[in-house]
Design an enzyme around this catalytic site. Structure first.
Site, PDB file in Angstrom:
ATOM      1  N   PHE A 153      -3.197   0.088  -1.939  1.00 42.92           N
ATOM      2  CA  PHE A 153      -2.095  -0.850  -1.794  1.00 42.92           C
ATOM      3  C   PHE A 153      -1.316  -0.900  -3.099  1.00 42.92           C
ATOM      4  O   PHE A 153      -1.821  -0.523  -4.160  1.00 42.92           O
ATOM      5  CB  PHE A 153      -2.618  -2.250  -1.436  1.00 42.92           C
ATOM      6  CG  PHE A 153      -1.979  -2.843  -0.223  1.00 42.92           C
ATOM      7  CD1 PHE A 153      -2.328  -2.426   1.048  1.00 42.92           C
ATOM      8  CD2 PHE A 153      -1.010  -3.837  -0.339  1.00 42.92           C
ATOM      9  CE1 PHE A 153      -1.739  -2.976   2.181  1.00 42.92           C
ATOM     10  CE2 PHE A 153      -0.419  -4.403   0.777  1.00 42.92           C
ATOM     11  CZ  PHE A 153      -0.785  -3.970   2.045  1.00 42.92           C
ATOM     12  N   GLN A 203       9.744 -13.200  -3.410  1.00 42.02           N
ATOM     13  CA  GLN A 203       9.458 -11.770  -3.281  1.00 42.02           C
ATOM     14  C   GLN A 203      10.192 -11.179  -2.089  1.00 42.02           C
ATOM     15  O   GLN A 203      10.118 -11.707  -0.977  1.00 42.02           O
ATOM     16  CB  GLN A 203       7.955 -11.546  -3.107  1.00 42.02           C
ATOM     17  CG  GLN A 203       7.578 -10.077  -3.022  1.00 42.02           C
ATOM     18  CD  GLN A 203       6.079  -9.891  -3.006  1.00 42.02           C
ATOM     19  OE1 GLN A 203       5.456  -9.973  -1.948  1.00 42.02           O
ATOM     20  NE2 GLN A 203       5.488  -9.669  -4.154  1.00 42.02           N
ATOM     21  N   HIS A 259      10.111  -8.121   0.256  1.00 42.37           N
ATOM     22  CA  HIS A 259       9.243  -7.016   0.655  1.00 42.37           C
ATOM     23  C   HIS A 259      10.099  -5.772   0.798  1.00 42.37           C
ATOM     24  O   HIS A 259      11.171  -5.809   1.402  1.00 42.37           O
ATOM     25  CB  HIS A 259       8.548  -7.320   1.987  1.00 42.37           C
ATOM     26  CG  HIS A 259       7.362  -6.455   2.253  1.00 42.37           C
ATOM     27  ND1 HIS A 259       7.485  -5.114   2.534  1.00 42.37           N
ATOM     28  CD2 HIS A 259       6.027  -6.722   2.255  1.00 42.37           C
ATOM     29  CE1 HIS A 259       6.282  -4.594   2.708  1.00 42.37           C
ATOM     30  NE2 HIS A 259       5.378  -5.555   2.546  1.00 42.37           N
ATOM     31  N   LEU A 307       8.669  -7.244   9.470  1.00 42.03           N
ATOM     32  CA  LEU A 307       7.865  -6.627   8.412  1.00 42.03           C
ATOM     33  C   LEU A 307       7.236  -5.304   8.837  1.00 42.03           C
ATOM     34  O   LEU A 307       6.678  -5.184   9.927  1.00 42.03           O
ATOM     35  CB  LEU A 307       6.757  -7.600   7.995  1.00 42.03           C
ATOM     36  CG  LEU A 307       5.739  -7.097   6.973  1.00 42.03           C
ATOM     37  CD1 LEU A 307       6.410  -6.840   5.634  1.00 42.03           C
ATOM     38  CD2 LEU A 307       4.608  -8.119   6.805  1.00 42.03           C
ATOM     39  N   GLU A 360       2.976  -2.884   3.799  1.00 42.95           N
ATOM     40  CA  GLU A 360       2.754  -1.983   2.670  1.00 42.95           C
ATOM     41  C   GLU A 360       1.598  -1.028   2.962  1.00 42.95           C
ATOM     42  O   GLU A 360       1.474   0.030   2.355  1.00 42.95           O
ATOM     43  CB  GLU A 360       2.447  -2.818   1.428  1.00 42.95           C
ATOM     44  CG  GLU A 360       2.551  -2.103   0.109  1.00 42.95           C
ATOM     45  CD  GLU A 360       2.517  -3.105  -1.020  1.00 42.95           C
ATOM     46  OE1 GLU A 360       1.573  -3.048  -1.822  1.00 42.95           O
ATOM     47  OE2 GLU A 360       3.419  -3.954  -1.093  1.00 42.95           O
ATOM     48  N   ARG A 414       5.789  -4.762  -5.478  1.00 45.51           N
ATOM     49  CA  ARG A 414       6.896  -4.937  -4.549  1.00 45.51           C
ATOM     50  C   ARG A 414       8.237  -5.207  -5.214  1.00 45.51           C
ATOM     51  O   ARG A 414       9.275  -4.728  -4.752  1.00 45.51           O
ATOM     52  CB  ARG A 414       6.557  -6.071  -3.571  1.00 45.51           C
ATOM     53  CG  ARG A 414       5.435  -5.680  -2.636  1.00 45.51           C
ATOM     54  CD  ARG A 414       4.994  -6.833  -1.776  1.00 45.51           C
ATOM     55  NE  ARG A 414       3.946  -6.388  -0.867  1.00 45.51           N
ATOM     56  CZ  ARG A 414       3.270  -7.205  -0.064  1.00 45.51           C
ATOM     57  NH1 ARG A 414       3.533  -8.487  -0.067  1.00 45.51           N
ATOM     58  NH2 ARG A 414       2.333  -6.741   0.725  1.00 45.51           N
ATOM     59  N   HIS A 427      10.399 -12.234   1.767  1.00 44.73           N
ATOM     60  CA  HIS A 427       9.071 -12.168   2.370  1.00 44.73           C
ATOM     61  C   HIS A 427       8.132 -13.277   1.933  1.00 44.73           C
ATOM     62  O   HIS A 427       7.387 -13.817   2.735  1.00 44.73           O
ATOM     63  CB  HIS A 427       8.452 -10.822   2.012  1.00 44.73           C
ATOM     64  CG  HIS A 427       7.093 -10.579   2.579  1.00 44.73           C
ATOM     65  ND1 HIS A 427       6.832 -10.617   3.938  1.00 44.73           N
ATOM     66  CD2 HIS A 427       5.903 -10.294   1.977  1.00 44.73           C
ATOM     67  CE1 HIS A 427       5.550 -10.361   4.146  1.00 44.73           C
ATOM     68  NE2 HIS A 427       4.966 -10.188   2.980  1.00 44.73           N
ATOM     69  N   ARG A 486       4.064 -11.520  -6.469  1.00 46.00           N
ATOM     70  CA  ARG A 486       2.735 -11.438  -5.845  1.00 46.00           C
ATOM     71  C   ARG A 486       2.313  -9.991  -5.617  1.00 46.00           C
ATOM     72  O   ARG A 486       3.096  -9.168  -5.163  1.00 46.00           O
ATOM     73  CB  ARG A 486       2.729 -12.182  -4.505  1.00 46.00           C
ATOM     74  CG  ARG A 486       1.417 -12.035  -3.742  1.00 46.00           C
ATOM     75  CD  ARG A 486       1.407 -12.831  -2.477  1.00 46.00           C
ATOM     76  NE  ARG A 486       2.333 -12.353  -1.467  1.00 46.00           N
ATOM     77  CZ  ARG A 486       2.061 -11.381  -0.591  1.00 46.00           C
ATOM     78  NH1 ARG A 486       0.886 -10.743  -0.635  1.00 46.00           N
ATOM     79  NH2 ARG A 486       2.952 -11.027   0.316  1.00 46.00           N
TER      80      ARG A 486
END
Length: 588
Positions: free
Chosen positions: A119, A240, A242, A252, A255, A286, A353, A398
C-alpha cells in the site's frame, strides 16, 4: 409537555467502525449502552473502505511496528502526535488478530495466515523498500469489519437507535458533557439522551466538497455539534484527496489496485509516477500522488476529450487476480466508468476522500481543549474516535489503511477509558441543565417557521462550489482569502433556509436542513484554517508558501466558531516509549 428523557450509562453517536468498537467494549463490561445512527449500522460509511487495515504482522515480509510508526509520522508530514502514533502502531497487530478472532473473513495466504498487500507509503527499514502491510478482505475490508463488529454488538446486547439523528451536545454549568438531544427521524419527535459519558463517532464531512468519495450521510454532525457547544476543531485545513476517484463520478477506486500492481498512465502512455517518486512510484503517499496527477493534467498530459483525467491500468494483472482480489473494483468500473478493467484502463481523478482534522482528542479518546495555557485539559464525560476525532495520528496526510486501524484502536481505547470514568468518577448521572433541549428546539422551530428563504439544496450547492474551488489540491493566498469571504456569505444565507414540507414524520427535507447547519460550520472552519496556515505541509499545498516551515508552523490549528478565531497548540513530539522521529524532507 416536556421533552422525553432516556437514560444510559454511555451514549455513542455513530454506528460505524469506531462507534461499534467502543460500544462493544462498553456493553461487554456490563454498562447500559446506546448507539444512535442515522442509518442502519452496517450502512455506515466504514462499509465503503476497500483496501485494507494496516498492521505489522509480517505475514509476507519482515515488518515491525517501529517501521509502521516511522511511515505514519513521515506520511503525516511531521504534524502527527508521536505519542498517539506509537500507541496506534504498537496496538495494530493485536487489533487485527482480535478482529480475526471475532470472525472477520480476511483473505488468506497458502499457509493460512492473513493476506497482506502493498500500500502507499508502507515500507521496511524506515522508507527504504516497500512492504506488504495491509491486511485485506478482497476489496471489501470495511464491509467485512463493519458486519463483524455489528454482530458482536448484537451478541453483547448493545441497544441501537436506528434512524435517529443527534442534534446538540448537552453541557452543564461546569462544562461537563451530560448527554445529547436527538431526533427520531420516523416520527420527528425530539428526545434527550441523558448519559454519564458520550462518545462521538460520527465520521467525516467530505460532503462540504462537490466532488467526494464520501457517502451522503457524511455531513460532519459531530463536528457541528462540538462547535455549537463552544469546543474547537483541530487541523481543519487538511483534507486528503484520494488519487483515484472515478472521473465524473467520484466513486472510490481503492489504493489496493496499485498495491496489487496497477499503474497510472498519462495521455502519452507514460508511467509518470516514476518521475515524481522514483522509489515508491505509484505507491507514494496520497497527497504526493494526487498532486502529481494534477500536475500532469495542468501541463496538458491529461486524457479524454477535455484532457482532465489520467488512466489507471490493471489489465496486465490478468482476470484471475482482478476477479479474486479486486472484484468490487471491477464492478464499480463497469457501472460508473463504463469500462471493464480486465480489458481497458479506468479514468481517474483526485477526489476529496478523508478529513485529517476533527474534534481534538488524546490517545485515550478523551476530548481535550486549551484551558489556562494547558492544551490537554479534558472535557469531562466527552470522548471521540474515528474520522470525526483528531488524535492526531494522521497529521497533515493520512497513510492509506490507517483509517480502519484508527477506528478499532481508538474506539477500543475510548471505550476502556469511558468505563474507567463511569465506574470511577461518575457513579451516577449528573443533573441535566434546566434548558437542556432549548437550542435543539429553537433550531427545529426556525425551520418550521421560516418563510421566504432559500431552498436548502441551493445553499448547500453554493457551499460545495466555494469549498471545491477555494480549498482544493492546490491552494493560494488570494483564492483562499476570497473563499473566506464567500463562505461567510453562504453561512449567512444558511441561517434563512426554508423547507417546504412542514410535516414531522420521516421528513428528509428537515434532516437535510439540520445537516446543513453542521456542514456550514465545517466549511467555514476549513477555509479559515487553510487561509491561516502560511506553509505547505501534507495535503495543504500552498503556492505562495511552497515549502514546509517547521520553525513557525509545526503546530496544530484550533478553530473556534465564536468569532471564527484561530488558536494554535504544539505537536506532541514525544512518543510514549521510543525515541522521537525528527523531521526531514519527504522524498519517495
Amino acid at each position: 409537555m416536556g421533552v422525553p428523557v432516556r437514560r444510559f450509562d454511555a451514549v455513542i453517536v455513530g454506528g460505524g467502525g469506531a462507534g461499534l468498537r467502543a460500544a462493544l467494549q462498553l456493553s461487554e463490561s456490563g454498562l447500559k449502552t446506546a448507539v444512535l445512527s442515522k442509518v442502519f449500522p452496517t450502512r455506515s460509511h466504514t462499509v465503503a473502505a476497500q483496501g485494507g487495515i494496516s498492521a505489522s504482522l509480517g505475514n509476507v515480509q519482515e515488518d515491525h511496528w517501529e517501521w509502521h510508526m516511522y511511515d505514519t509520522v513521515k506520511g503525516s508530514d511531521w504534524l502527527g502526535d508521536q505519542d498517539a502514533i506509537e500507541y496506534m502502531c504498537r496496538k495494530a497487530p493485536e487489533a487485527v488478530i482480535e478482529l480475526e478472532h471475532f470472525g472477520m473473513p480476511f483473505d488468506r495466504l497458502e499457509n493460512g495466515k492473513i493476506y497482506q498487500r502493498p500500500f502507499g507509503g508502507h515500507t521496511q527499514h524506515n522508507g527504504k523498500t516497500p512492504v506488504q502491510r495491509a491486511c485485506a478482505a478482497a476489496d471489501r475490508t470495511g464491509h467485512a469489519m463493519l458486519h463483524t463488529l455489528y454482530q458482536r454488538n448484537v451478541r453483547a446486547n448493545t441497544q441501537f437507535f436506528v434512524e435517529w439523528m443527534a442534534l446538540d451536545l448537552i453541557r452543564d454549568a461546569d462544562g461537563d458533557v451530560v448527554g445529547v438531544t436527538a431526533l427520531e427521524m420516523e416520527t420527528g419527535e425530539i428526545y434527550i439522551f441523558h448519559a454519564k459519558a458520550v462518545l462521538f463517532a460520527t465520521g467525516g464531512a467530505g460532503r462540504i466538497y462537490s466532488a467526494s468519495t464520501n457517502a451522503f450521510i457524511n455531513t460532519g454532525d459531530g463536528l457541528g455539534m462540538a462547535v455549537r457547544a463552544g469546543l474547537p476543531l483541530e487541523d481543519m485545513e487538511f483534507w486528503q484527496f484520494h488519487p483515484t476517484g472515478v472521473a465524473g463520478a467520484g466513486v472510490l477506486i481503492t489504493e489496493g489496485v496499485r498495491g496489487e500492481g496497477g499503474i497510472l498512465l498519462n495521455a502519452d502512455g507514460e508511467r509518470f509516477m516514476e518521475r515524481y517518486a522514483p522509489n515508491l512510484k505509484d505507491l507514494a503517499p496520497r497527497d504526493f500522488v494526487s498532486r502529481s496527477m494534477e500536475l500532469e493534467v495542468l501541463e496538458g498530459r491529461g486524457c479524454g476529450p477535455h484532457k482532465d483525467y489520467v488512466l489507471l491500468k490493471l489489465d496486465h494483472l490478468g482476470p484471475d487476480i482482478i476477479n479474486q482480489r479486486l472484484p468490487g473494483i471491477r464492478e464499480i468500473a463497469i457501472k460508473f466508468a463504463g469500462v471493464d478493467p480486465i480489458k481497458d484502463p479506468i479514468p481517474v481523478i483526485p477526489t476529496c476522500h478523508y478529513m485529517m482534522g476533527g474534534i481534538p482528542t488524546n490517545w485515550r479518546g478523551e476530548v481535550v481543549m486549551p484551558k489556562g495555557g494547558d492544551p490537554e485539559s479534558r472535557v469531562n464525560g466527552f470522548y471521540a474516535a474515528g474520522e470525526c476525532a483528531c488524535a492526531s495520528v494522521h497529521g497533515a496526510n493520512r497513510l492509506g489503511t490507517n483509517s480502519l486501524l484508527d477506528l478499532v484502536v481508538f474506539g477500543k481505547s475510548a471505550g476502556d477509558h469511558m468505563i474507567d470514568y463511569i465506574r470511577g468518577e461518575m457513579p451516577d448521572w449528573k443533573p441535566l441543565p434546566a434548558d437542556a433541549a432549548g437550542p435543539s428546539l429553537a433550531r427545529i422551530a426556525r425551520l418550521d417557521n421560516q418563510t421566504g428563504g432559500e431552498d436548502v439544496a441551493e445553499v448547500r450547492a453554493a457551499m460545495q462550489r466555494t469549498v471545491q474551488s477555494r480549498a482544493g489540491v492546490f491552494r493560494n493566498a488570494a483564492n483562499m482569502a476570497l473563499g473566506v469571504e464567500e463562505i461567510a456569505a453562504v453561512a449567512e444565507r444558511a441561517k434563512f433556509t426554508q423547507i417546504k414540507d412542514k410535516s414531522k414524520v420521516f421528513n428528509t427535507a428537515r434532516t437535510e436542513a439540520l445537516e446543513l447547519d453542521n456542514l456550514i460550520e465545517i466549511a467555514v472552519a476549513t477555509l479559515v484554517a487553510a487561509d491561516g496556515r502560511k506553509e505547505s505541509r501534507g495535503a495543504h499545498a500552498h503556492d505562495d508558501f511552497p515549502h514546509r516551515d517547521d520553525e513557525n508552523w509545526m503546530k496544530h490549528s484550533l478553530f473556534f466558531g465564536e468569532g471564527r478565531r484561530m488558536e494554535y497548540k504544539p505537536v506532541h513530539t514525544r512518543p510514549l516509549t521510543v525515541d522521537y522521529i525528527p523531521p526531514k524532507e519527504r522524498t519517495f
